[in-house]
Design a protein around this motif. Structure first.
Motif, PDB file in Angstrom:
ATOM      1  N   LYS A  42      81.502   9.009  75.360  1.00  0.00           N
ATOM      2  CA  LYS A  42      81.816   9.114  76.786  1.00  0.00           C
ATOM      3  C   LYS A  42      80.786   8.344  77.587  1.00  0.00           C
ATOM      4  N   CYS A  43      81.240   7.633  78.600  1.00  0.00           N
ATOM      5  CA  CYS A  43      80.362   6.931  79.524  1.00  0.00           C
ATOM      6  C   CYS A  43      80.492   7.638  80.866  1.00  0.00           C
ATOM      7  N   LEU A  44      79.382   7.958  81.497  1.00  0.00           N
ATOM      8  CA  LEU A  44      79.451   8.643  82.777  1.00  0.00           C
ATOM      9  C   LEU A  44      78.348   8.170  83.703  1.00  0.00           C
ATOM     10  N   THR A  45      78.598   8.288  84.978  1.00  0.00           N
ATOM     11  CA  THR A  45      77.598   7.961  85.980  1.00  0.00           C
ATOM     12  C   THR A  45      77.264   9.230  86.753  1.00  0.00           C
ATOM     13  N   ILE A  46      76.042   9.257  87.254  1.00  0.00           N
ATOM     14  CA  ILE A  46      75.633  10.333  88.151  1.00  0.00           C
ATOM     15  C   ILE A  46      74.926   9.646  89.317  1.00  0.00           C
ATOM     16  N   HIS A  50      72.782  14.018  92.718  1.00  0.00           N
ATOM     17  CA  HIS A  50      73.870  14.830  92.168  1.00  0.00           C
ATOM     18  C   HIS A  50      73.542  15.219  90.728  1.00  0.00           C
ATOM     19  N   SER A  51      74.311  16.155  90.199  1.00  0.00           N
ATOM     20  CA  SER A  51      74.057  16.618  88.835  1.00  0.00           C
ATOM     21  C   SER A  51      75.363  16.771  88.057  1.00  0.00           C
ATOM     22  N   ARG A  52      75.210  16.804  86.765  1.00  0.00           N
ATOM     23  CA  ARG A  52      76.309  17.065  85.826  1.00  0.00           C
ATOM     24  C   ARG A  52      75.774  18.013  84.758  1.00  0.00           C
ATOM     25  N   SER A  68      70.858   3.172  82.309  1.00  0.00           N
ATOM     26  CA  SER A  68      70.143   2.762  83.518  1.00  0.00           C
ATOM     27  C   SER A  68      69.903   3.969  84.398  1.00  0.00           C
ATOM     28  N   GLY A  69      68.887   3.864  85.256  1.00  0.00           N
ATOM     29  CA  GLY A  69      68.569   4.937  86.187  1.00  0.00           C
ATOM     30  C   GLY A  69      67.463   5.843  85.683  1.00  0.00           C
ATOM     31  N   LYS A  70      67.417   7.011  86.284  1.00  0.00           N
ATOM     32  CA  LYS A  70      66.402   8.013  85.944  1.00  0.00           C
ATOM     33  C   LYS A  70      67.005   9.383  86.193  1.00  0.00           C
ATOM     34  N   ILE A  71      66.859  10.296  85.235  1.00  0.00           N
ATOM     35  CA  ILE A  71      67.409  11.646  85.362  1.00  0.00           C
ATOM     36  C   ILE A  71      66.343  12.678  85.009  1.00  0.00           C
ATOM     37  N   ARG A  72      66.604  13.877  85.474  1.00  0.00           N
ATOM     38  CA  ARG A  72      65.810  15.039  85.064  1.00  0.00           C
ATOM     39  C   ARG A  72      66.764  15.964  84.332  1.00  0.00           C
ATOM     40  N   GLN A  99      73.708  26.024  71.799  1.00  0.00           N
ATOM     41  CA  GLN A  99      73.066  27.182  72.431  1.00  0.00           C
ATOM     42  C   GLN A  99      71.876  26.806  73.322  1.00  0.00           C
ATOM     43  N   LEU A 100      71.885  25.568  73.831  1.00  0.00           N
ATOM     44  CA  LEU A 100      70.849  25.134  74.765  1.00  0.00           C
ATOM     45  C   LEU A 100      71.552  24.763  76.074  1.00  0.00           C
ATOM     46  N   ALA A 101      71.449  25.641  77.067  1.00  0.00           N
ATOM     47  CA  ALA A 101      72.064  25.361  78.367  1.00  0.00           C
ATOM     48  C   ALA A 101      71.325  24.180  78.987  1.00  0.00           C
ATOM     49  N   HIS A 102      72.077  23.291  79.638  1.00  0.00           N
ATOM     50  CA  HIS A 102      71.439  22.092  80.173  1.00  0.00           C
ATOM     51  C   HIS A 102      72.198  21.558  81.381  1.00  0.00           C
ATOM     52  N   VAL A 103      71.450  20.874  82.241  1.00  0.00           N
ATOM     53  CA  VAL A 103      72.022  20.202  83.406  1.00  0.00           C
ATOM     54  C   VAL A 103      71.208  18.926  83.629  1.00  0.00           C
ATOM     55  N   TYR A 104      71.909  17.845  83.982  1.00  0.00           N
ATOM     56  CA  TYR A 104      71.266  16.564  84.284  1.00  0.00           C
ATOM     57  C   TYR A 104      71.326  16.335  85.789  1.00  0.00           C
ATOM     58  N   GLU A 105      70.182  15.985  86.379  1.00  0.00           N
ATOM     59  CA  GLU A 105      70.121  15.652  87.802  1.00  0.00           C
ATOM     60  C   GLU A 105      69.660  14.208  87.928  1.00  0.00           C
ATOM     61  N   ALA A 106      70.394  13.407  88.703  1.00  0.00           N
ATOM     62  CA  ALA A 106      70.041  11.995  88.870  1.00  0.00           C
ATOM     63  C   ALA A 106      68.947  11.836  89.913  1.00  0.00           C
ATOM     64  N   LEU A 107      67.833  11.258  89.505  1.00  0.00           N
ATOM     65  CA  LEU A 107      66.743  10.929  90.420  1.00  0.00           C
ATOM     66  C   LEU A 107      66.971   9.531  91.004  1.00  0.00           C
ATOM     67  N   GLU A 108      67.805   8.755  90.305  1.00  0.00           N
ATOM     68  CA  GLU A 108      68.309   7.451  90.745  1.00  0.00           C
ATOM     69  C   GLU A 108      69.758   7.389  90.289  1.00  0.00           C
ATOM     70  N   ASP A 109      70.561   6.504  90.864  1.00  0.00           N
ATOM     71  CA  ASP A 109      71.899   6.284  90.327  1.00  0.00           C
ATOM     72  C   ASP A 109      71.742   5.968  88.843  1.00  0.00           C
ATOM     73  N   SER A 110      72.522   6.646  87.992  1.00  0.00           N
ATOM     74  CA  SER A 110      72.306   6.556  86.551  1.00  0.00           C
ATOM     75  C   SER A 110      73.604   6.343  85.791  1.00  0.00           C
ATOM     76  N   LEU A 111      73.493   5.618  84.683  1.00  0.00           N
ATOM     77  CA  LEU A 111      74.598   5.385  83.759  1.00  0.00           C
ATOM     78  C   LEU A 111      74.193   5.958  82.407  1.00  0.00           C
ATOM     79  N   LEU A 112      74.997   6.904  81.905  1.00  0.00           N
ATOM     80  CA  LEU A 112      74.711   7.588  80.649  1.00  0.00           C
ATOM     81  C   LEU A 112      75.845   7.371  79.660  1.00  0.00           C
TER      82      LEU A 112
END
Length: 133
Positions: A42-46, A50-52, A68-72, A99-112
């Motif tokens: 899967k290719c996704l942008t944030i 915003h977060s995913r 590309s970009g930067k996420i937390r 069993q590891l809950a997770h969320v990604y927050e974009a610190l810059e526009d990001s491509l994952l």
């Protein structure tokens, strides 16, 4: 850091190693995975701010490459209740075990790019409220 999460950097090199990045005037080439089978890609942008995510997986091991970009990433180990955060930049990847809950927050526009070893199963995604701050 929990043993359910691993962050690595794909090396920026001219050497012919299996996983590598090369940046040239014409663009970037990244060999993210070599020799590992996967069933879901899967290719996704944030967009910045915003977060995913906000979920965990019962069985799936998820891997994400940041093109590309930067996420937390913020995570919570459901078994140990250990919570943590890490920042990822271009060329890094993260492996998240079940069993590891997770969320990604974009610190810059990001491509994952997300990939895993099993087909997508909606029943495997369990929503989980996890704050990024």
């Amino acid at each position: 850091m929990t043993n359910k999460l691993a962050i690595t950097t794909v090396p920026l090199t001219e050497s012919p190693v299996p996983e590598r990045r090369r940046v040239e005037n014409r663009g970037e080439m990244a060999i993210i995975v070599d020799g590992q089978p996967f069933c879901h890609l899967k290719c996704l942008t944030i967009k910045k701010g915003h977060s995913r995510g906000g979920h965990y997986h019962k069985k799936k091991m998820e891997q994400v490459y940041l093109f590309s970009g930067k996420i937390r990433i913020t995570w919570l180990d459901l078994a140990s209740t250990e919570k943590g955060q890490a920042e990822l930049g271009r060329g890094q990847k993260v492996k998240i075990t079940p069993q590891l809950a997770h969320v990604y927050e974009a610190l810059e526009d990001s491509l994952l790019i997300e990939y895993c070893n099993v087909k997508y199963d909606v029943e495997d995604d369990v929503r989980f409220a996890l704050t990024t701050s």
